[in-house]
Design an enzyme around this catalytic site. Structure first.
Site, PDB file in Angstrom:
ATOM      1  N   GLY A 166       0.808  -1.210   0.000  1.00 24.34           N
ATOM      2  CA  GLY A 166       0.000   0.000   0.000  1.00 24.34           C
ATOM      3  C   GLY A 166       0.843   1.262   0.000  1.00 24.34           C
ATOM      4  O   GLY A 166       0.347   2.358   0.275  1.00 24.34           O
TER       5      GLY A 166
ATOM      6  N   SER B  69       4.513   0.241  -7.135  1.00 25.56           N
ATOM      7  CA  SER B  69       4.260   0.191  -8.580  1.00 25.56           C
ATOM      8  C   SER B  69       4.506   1.561  -9.233  1.00 25.56           C
ATOM      9  O   SER B  69       5.211   1.655 -10.239  1.00 25.56           O
ATOM     10  CB  SER B  69       2.841  -0.308  -8.883  1.00 25.56           C
ATOM     11  OG  SER B  69       1.865   0.492  -8.275  1.00 25.56           O
TER      12      SER B  69
ATOM     13  N   ASP C  96      -0.829   8.071  -6.923  1.00 22.65           N
ATOM     14  CA  ASP C  96       0.513   7.544  -6.682  1.00 22.65           C
ATOM     15  C   ASP C  96       1.535   8.153  -7.635  1.00 22.65           C
ATOM     16  O   ASP C  96       2.633   8.557  -7.238  1.00 22.65           O
ATOM     17  CB  ASP C  96       0.516   6.021  -6.836  1.00 22.65           C
ATOM     18  CG  ASP C  96      -0.466   5.340  -5.905  1.00 22.65           C
ATOM     19  OD1 ASP C  96      -1.021   6.031  -5.032  1.00 22.65           O
ATOM     20  OD2 ASP C  96      -0.672   4.122  -6.054  1.00 22.65           O
TER      21      ASP C  96
END
Ligand code: ADP
Ligand code: MG
Length: 367
Positions: free
Chosen positions: A110, A114, A161
């Protein structure tokens, strides 16, 4: 290193302080970049071939840059080839490459390993192509990396992100508004105030390419459609009564109230009202647990334990179904909190959690 890199990119993982499952609802979020990062080293190959390796995975991946297409590469190499594909889609002339990646962002925790990987690769290739890392290029690369993850890998995540990995400033959290795609630095003087952010990885892993995350996204879209609004950003608390479906009403209620909590958190930080910020973290967790239903017993245990051991507030962070908890803790309580978490996990028969201290770090860099 078994080759001479022509360019290197580095990009951080992140912890989201507050504003969860809001990015794909044109909402607000407030992540900060971690001191943990991925790096990518690239060197051109004249024949258009690709040779990709990661320190974290045994198998190398080989292919050709001309053949890249969404859905054709599974596993970790999909994140790298996805970025190369999306860079080409954006009009850049990406050649064949050797790519070597390494990262100390925990994977599937979390904390956005990525996007760290995607942005490191994007920055390395941008360096190879002599693109300066201006604000405009950073924003463009963030969009490229979002396309890599959503269109190529097929993980329907929002843009939080990649945006924070590309645009974060050291010492600040990044307020992102996905309605107008703007960002603002929010200085976070925690050390000055005797506070620390403890991030606890429960060790329960999730996979956003499948399962509950995609379902939640669909539910939010269904709720917006039923309300007749373009996105849940346009819905007010009063509008929610108009949703007949009880599940959709709860999903929408989380998003609407979470956006308000982000605004309140920015205000609390500005006033240096840390107890108020702690209460907002707690409220966010309850909403994610009860209304959005993306928590799990290990996350709930960590939140309750951190709170009882002296955290001012704590919540799950990231997409959920496992991953990490972020706790706002007075410096002098930090070791008591991590010890209490270790003890509670052992008592519940769970593997020991891993802790790290989140200091607001800078965004992606070359080299
Ligand atoms: P998170 O981003 O929360 O860590 P995701 O499921 O979104 O979790 O992404 C994790 C995936 O990203 C891994 O399974 C792997 O495919 C890829 N990945 C992350 N870090 C690396 C790395 N250092 N090397 C290769 N692939 C990586
Ligand atoms: Mg991720």
């Amino acid at each position: 290193m078994d080759f001479n890199p022509a360019a290197i990119g580095r990009a951080p993982g992140r912890v989201n302080l507050i504003g969860e499952h809001t990015d794909y609802n044109a909402g607000l979020c407030l992540p900060l970049a971690l001191p943990r990062a991925a790096s990518a080293a690239v060197a051109p190959r004249p024949d258009g071939s690709l040779d990709l390796r990661s320190e974290s995975f045994e198998d190398p991946w080989r292919g050709n840059v001309e053949d890249l297409a969404p859905g054709t590469v599974s596993g970790w190499a999909g994140y790298v080839t996805g970025v190369l594909w999306a860079l080409r889609q954006s009009g850049l002339d990406v050649p064949g490459l050797d790519v070597r990646v390494d990262s100390d962002v925990p994977i599937g925790a979390g904390l956005s390993s990525s996007a760290a990987l995607e942005c490191a690769v994007a920055v390395a290739v941008a360096g190879l192509l002599d693109l300066p890392l201006s604000e405009k290029v950073r924003t463009r690369l963030a969009h490229v990396c979002v396309r890599a993850e959503t269109e190529y890998v097929g993980a329907p995540t929002g843009g939080m992100d990649q945006t924070v990995a590309m645009l974060a400033t050291e010492g600040s959290a990044l307020l992102i508004d996905f309605d107008d795609d703007t960002t603002r630095d929010v200085p976070l003087p925690l050390a000055e105030e005797g506070l620390t952010l403890v991030v606890t990885d429960t060790g329960v892993t999730h996979d956003h390419a499948t399962g509950g995350y995609a379902e939640r996204r669909q539910e939010c879209e269904a709720a917006a459609r039923a309300l007749g609004v373009a996105s849940l950003r346009r819905a007010s608390p009063a509008d929610l009564d108009g949703l007949d479906d009880e599940v959709l009403r709860r999903r929408a209620r989380h998003v609407v109230t979470e956006n308000a909590r982000v605004t309140d958190a920015v205000d609390a930080i500005g006033r240096r009202d840390w107890p108020a910020l702690g209460l907002l973290l707690d409220a966010s967790h309850l909403s994610l647990r009860d209304e959005f239903e993306v928590s799990c017993p290990e996350l709930d245990l960590a939140v309750v334990t951190a709170r009882e051991a002296g955290a001012l507030g704590a919540r799950m962070t990231g997409g959920g179904f496992g991953g990490s908890v972020v706790s706002l803790v007075p410096e002098e309580r930090a070791s008591a909190v991590t010890t209490a978490l270790d003890v509670a996990f052992a008592a519940a028969g769970l593997a020991a959690p891993a802790h790290l201290t989140a200091t607001a770090s800078g965004g992606a860099s070359a080299g």
